[in-house]
Design a protein around this motif. Structure first.
Motif, PDB file in Angstrom:
ATOM      1  N   GLN A  60       0.128   6.138 -22.315  1.00 44.43           N
ATOM      2  CA  GLN A  60       0.263   6.551 -23.701  1.00 44.43           C
ATOM      3  C   GLN A  60       1.161   7.781 -23.831  1.00 44.43           C
ATOM      4  OE1 GLN A  60      -0.402   5.079 -26.333  1.00 44.43           O
ATOM      5  NE2 GLN A  60      -0.795   6.491 -28.010  1.00 44.43           N
ATOM      6  N   GLU A  63       4.214   6.230 -26.560  1.00 41.57           N
ATOM      7  CA  GLU A  63       3.102   6.279 -27.503  1.00 41.57           C
ATOM      8  C   GLU A  63       2.979   4.982 -28.295  1.00 41.57           C
ATOM      9  OE1 GLU A  63       1.558   9.137 -31.141  1.00 41.57           O
ATOM     10  OE2 GLU A  63       2.612   9.999 -29.405  1.00 41.57           O
ATOM     11  N   ARG A  64       1.736   4.474 -28.353  1.00 46.64           N
ATOM     12  CA  ARG A  64       1.407   3.323 -29.188  1.00 46.64           C
ATOM     13  C   ARG A  64       0.506   3.776 -30.322  1.00 46.64           C
ATOM     14  NH1 ARG A  64       2.751   2.465 -23.658  1.00 46.64           N
ATOM     15  NH2 ARG A  64       3.128   0.255 -23.260  1.00 46.64           N
ATOM     16  N   ASP A  65       0.401   2.941 -31.333  1.00 46.63           N
ATOM     17  CA  ASP A  65      -0.540   3.186 -32.416  1.00 46.63           C
ATOM     18  C   ASP A  65      -1.897   2.637 -31.983  1.00 46.63           C
ATOM     19  OD1 ASP A  65      -2.042   3.443 -34.679  1.00 46.63           O
ATOM     20  OD2 ASP A  65      -0.793   2.167 -35.948  1.00 46.63           O
ATOM     21  N   ILE A  66      -2.784   3.538 -31.574  1.00 50.22           N
ATOM     22  CA  ILE A  66      -4.119   3.121 -31.128  1.00 50.22           C
ATOM     23  C   ILE A  66      -5.186   3.614 -32.107  1.00 50.22           C
ATOM     24  CG2 ILE A  66      -3.487   2.920 -28.695  1.00 50.22           C
ATOM     25  CD1 ILE A  66      -4.682   5.690 -28.223  1.00 50.22           C
ATOM     26  N   SER A  67      -4.764   3.843 -33.339  1.00 50.87           N
ATOM     27  CA  SER A  67      -5.675   4.380 -34.350  1.00 50.87           C
ATOM     28  C   SER A  67      -6.764   3.397 -34.750  1.00 50.87           C
ATOM     29  CB  SER A  67      -4.886   4.800 -35.592  1.00 50.87           C
ATOM     30  OG  SER A  67      -4.186   3.692 -36.153  1.00 50.87           O
ATOM     31  N   SER A  68      -6.611   2.123 -34.384  1.00 50.73           N
ATOM     32  CA  SER A  68      -7.652   1.133 -34.712  1.00 50.73           C
ATOM     33  C   SER A  68      -8.927   1.370 -33.909  1.00 50.73           C
ATOM     34  CB  SER A  68      -7.144  -0.286 -34.436  1.00 50.73           C
ATOM     35  OG  SER A  68      -6.801  -0.445 -33.067  1.00 50.73           O
ATOM     36  N   GLU A  96      -2.747  -1.953 -29.486  1.00 52.26           N
ATOM     37  CA  GLU A  96      -1.889  -1.781 -30.654  1.00 52.26           C
ATOM     38  C   GLU A  96      -1.674  -3.106 -31.387  1.00 52.26           C
ATOM     39  OE1 GLU A  96       2.188   0.601 -31.468  1.00 52.26           O
ATOM     40  OE2 GLU A  96       2.368  -1.017 -29.979  1.00 52.26           O
ATOM     41  N   GLN A  97      -1.347  -4.155 -30.645  1.00 50.94           N
ATOM     42  CA  GLN A  97      -0.980  -5.419 -31.272  1.00 50.94           C
ATOM     43  C   GLN A  97      -2.166  -6.134 -31.917  1.00 50.94           C
ATOM     44  OE1 GLN A  97       0.799  -7.461 -27.959  1.00 50.94           O
ATOM     45  NE2 GLN A  97       2.480  -5.992 -27.800  1.00 50.94           N
ATOM     46  N   TYR A 118      -6.337  12.201 -29.996  1.00 54.71           N
ATOM     47  CA  TYR A 118      -6.211  10.885 -30.629  1.00 54.71           C
ATOM     48  C   TYR A 118      -7.353  10.566 -31.591  1.00 54.71           C
ATOM     49  CZ  TYR A 118      -2.548  10.263 -27.166  1.00 54.71           C
ATOM     50  OH  TYR A 118      -1.416  10.417 -26.412  1.00 54.71           O
ATOM     51  N   LYS A 142      -5.096  -4.691 -32.757  1.00 48.75           N
ATOM     52  CA  LYS A 142      -5.929  -3.762 -33.545  1.00 48.75           C
ATOM     53  C   LYS A 142      -7.348  -3.698 -32.982  1.00 48.75           C
ATOM     54  CE  LYS A 142      -2.419  -3.219 -36.260  1.00 48.75           C
ATOM     55  NZ  LYS A 142      -1.513  -2.073 -36.014  1.00 48.75           N
TER      56      LYS A 142
END
Length: 539
Positions: free
Chosen positions: A283, A287-292, A262-263, A315, A265
């Motif tokens: 996760q 939940e983290r933003d793992i869209s990268s 997340e951090q 995801y 990207k």
């Protein structure tokens, strides 16, 4: 055509020239993250080469690294082979007996050690016969107290070294650049030597779009250890294209992995299935933003289809199964979707994704049994053999070479089938296939099915002696925290998917399944553990 040698020095110079502004993020302790540019890394790498040369490193010298995934290890990845010496990436998770064996067998003269791993080396140092210098990699200004002799500080030797050190221009592309030892389940580990040419070609393959497609715009985080099979080649390929690298360092956790994704990207990451099982659980807790992420690459053992499907459907992250061995540099096949698979139902697509995939360009594969080459029917089993420019042709000073290398092929010991689409599917190791009543049963297929059950975290299936059928499968299962399921329920679950004679005769519930140093199920140890329960037979 010009006779330009394929050597790692070309990767280093390219990164130094074109990608000096790009970043390397290196975690060296729970509370320390270094951020340096490729330009800074290049100067430090030249300094390291100069310092090691002053310590006596020459052409062919074996330099051992005993370290986590961090920037100093990446510096050694290039400083040593670009000087004409050989980097021996020592597997930190081997037993002391095996560590002593491989360091002596390789004849390492210099050993670079991460400071938190120092106690392991101190314990075995009296039995190391060839090591002349120990270099401690630490962030602290002073070295810790140690029983080792001839100890130096990594940062101290860099401080007085020349950042303009020039690498030799006449390294032969067939010269050895690195070496790793297999994580043996029986006997001593076997050494594999990698040439400059093999590593360069393997790295270029990893940048192909139908492979991992590693490119300058990527942020690559190899969770697979740099001390095992070249971290699947990711550090070499990333340097060549100038990709940002995130090196997670020591004693990482599932939470740390997800935080870093997340951090920083992260766009591409790689590790064994147990890593992604834990990451998915983390996760789901937070939940983290793992869209990268554009892809997760996974190998080492079979991935549960439920795991693959969750990452892909929930995801939207492609989950690419990769196949390789220490002997193959290591990547030889990947499970990328082909164009004709785009309209397949999701179940069929996930089934293909869970396979080892199609052999990469440059590698020739063959699956044979007693009748010859097996048909592409997805059913007929045989042993997988390989040849190609990044496939090793022998074990280092080891008489077991003749067992695996025959007629110009590496016989992998993996039993596989090939589908009509050309995908390889590993069904077992030759030593783990279950032969019941004259018929073969795939433990891998049973394990994959068991791990799709909601309550099951891990499952391994082993052969146990049987008075009538010769062998019968026994399922060993670890349940998810807070989940429960009975033996009859699990067997009924399998009966809906397999022929009756494939279904295990019993289920053993365990707290954990023993694993090798790289996260594979250690079935030899597992058989010993359950022998007390079934000392002779399942009947």
């Amino acid at each position: 055509m010009m006779q330009a040698p394929l050597v790692l020095t070309s990767f280093f110079k390219r990164a130094e020239s074109y990608f000096a502004r790009k970043s390397i993020i290196s975690r060296t302790s729970p509370h320390k993250i270094h951020r340096l540019t490729y330009g800074q890394w290049a100067k430090r790498t030249r300094r390291l080469a100069d310092a090691l040369t002053k310590l006596g490193m020459t052409r062919g010298t074996k330099v051992g690294s005993f370290a986590w995934n961090q920037h100093r290890h990446l510096e050694a990845y290039f400083a040593v082979p670009c000087s004409g010496a050989i980097l021996h990436m020592v597997n930190i998770r081997l037993s002391e007996e095996h560590l002593i064996y491989i360091i002596n067998h390789a004849e390492d003269e210099i050993l670079m050690v991460d400071v938190d791993l120092l106690p392991i080396i101190e314990n075995i140092a009296p039995k190391l016969e060839t090591v002349k210098h120990y270099i401690i990699m630490t962030d602290e200004p002073a070295l810790p107290k140690t029983t080792l002799q001839n100890v130096l500080s990594y940062e101290d030797i860099l401080a007085t070294a020349d950042e303009e050190f020039q690498f030799p221009e006449d390294i032969d592309e067939e010269a050895p650049a690195g070496m790793c030892y297999t994580s043996a389940t029986t006997g001593n580990p076997k050494g594999v030597v990698y040439s400059h040419r093999g590593l360069v070609l393997h790295s270029i393959m990893l940048s192909m779009s139908d492979s991992m497609g590693i490119a300058e715009r990527d942020v690559v985080m190899p969770i697979v250890p740099m001390f095992h099979a070249n971290a699947w080649g990711l550090p070499f390929a990333s340097v060549n294209v100038g990709a940002t690298q995130v090196l997670p360092g020591p004693q990482f956790t599932s939470a740390l992995i997800m935080d870093l994704i997340e951090q920083e990207k992260v766009t591409l990451t790689a590790g064994v299935p147990t890593i992604w099982i834990g990451a998915l659980q983390e996760q789901e807790k937070k939940e983290r933003d793992i869209s990268s992420l554009r892809a997760i690459c996974c190998g080492g053992s079979a991935s549960p289809t439920r795991l693959i499907r969750t990452f892909e459907e929930k995801y939207g992250i492609p989950y690419i199964v990769v196949y390789g061995m220490t002997e193959t540099t290591p990547i030889v096949a990947l499970s990328n979707y082909m164009s004709w698979m785009e309209d397949w139902p999701i179940e069929k697509r996930i089934e293909a994704r869970a396979m080892q995939g199609m052999t990469m360009a440059g590698i020739e594969s063959s699956i044979i049994n007693e009748a010859g080459e097996v048909p592409w029917d997805g059913e007929t089993m045989g042993e997988l053999r390989l040849k190609g420019p990044w496939i090793s042709n022998e074990y280092y000073r080891d008489e077991r070479t003749a067992d695996a290398y025959r007629d110009g092929w590496l016989y992998t010991g993996d039993i596989a089938v090939r589908t009509a689409d050309g995908f390889i599917k590993i069904t077992d190791r030759t030593k783990d296939l279950i032969k019941s009543g004259g018929e073969w049963i795939s433990s891998v297929d049973l394990e994959n099915a068991l791990m799709t059950h909601d309550a099951v975290l891990e499952a391994a299936v082993i052969a146990m002696p049987h008075a009538k059928w010769q062998e019968r499968p026994l399922a060993c299962v670890v349940l998810k925290e807070g989940q429960s399921v009975t033996e009859p329920e699990l067997l009924a679950f399998l009966e809906n998917q397999f022929a009756k004679w494939w279904v295990p005769d019993a289920v053993v519930f365990l707290e954990e399944i023993p694993k090798t140093s790289v996260g594979k199920f250690l079935k030899a140890k597992l058989r010993d553990n359950v022998a007390e329960i079934y000392p002779k037979s399942l009947v």
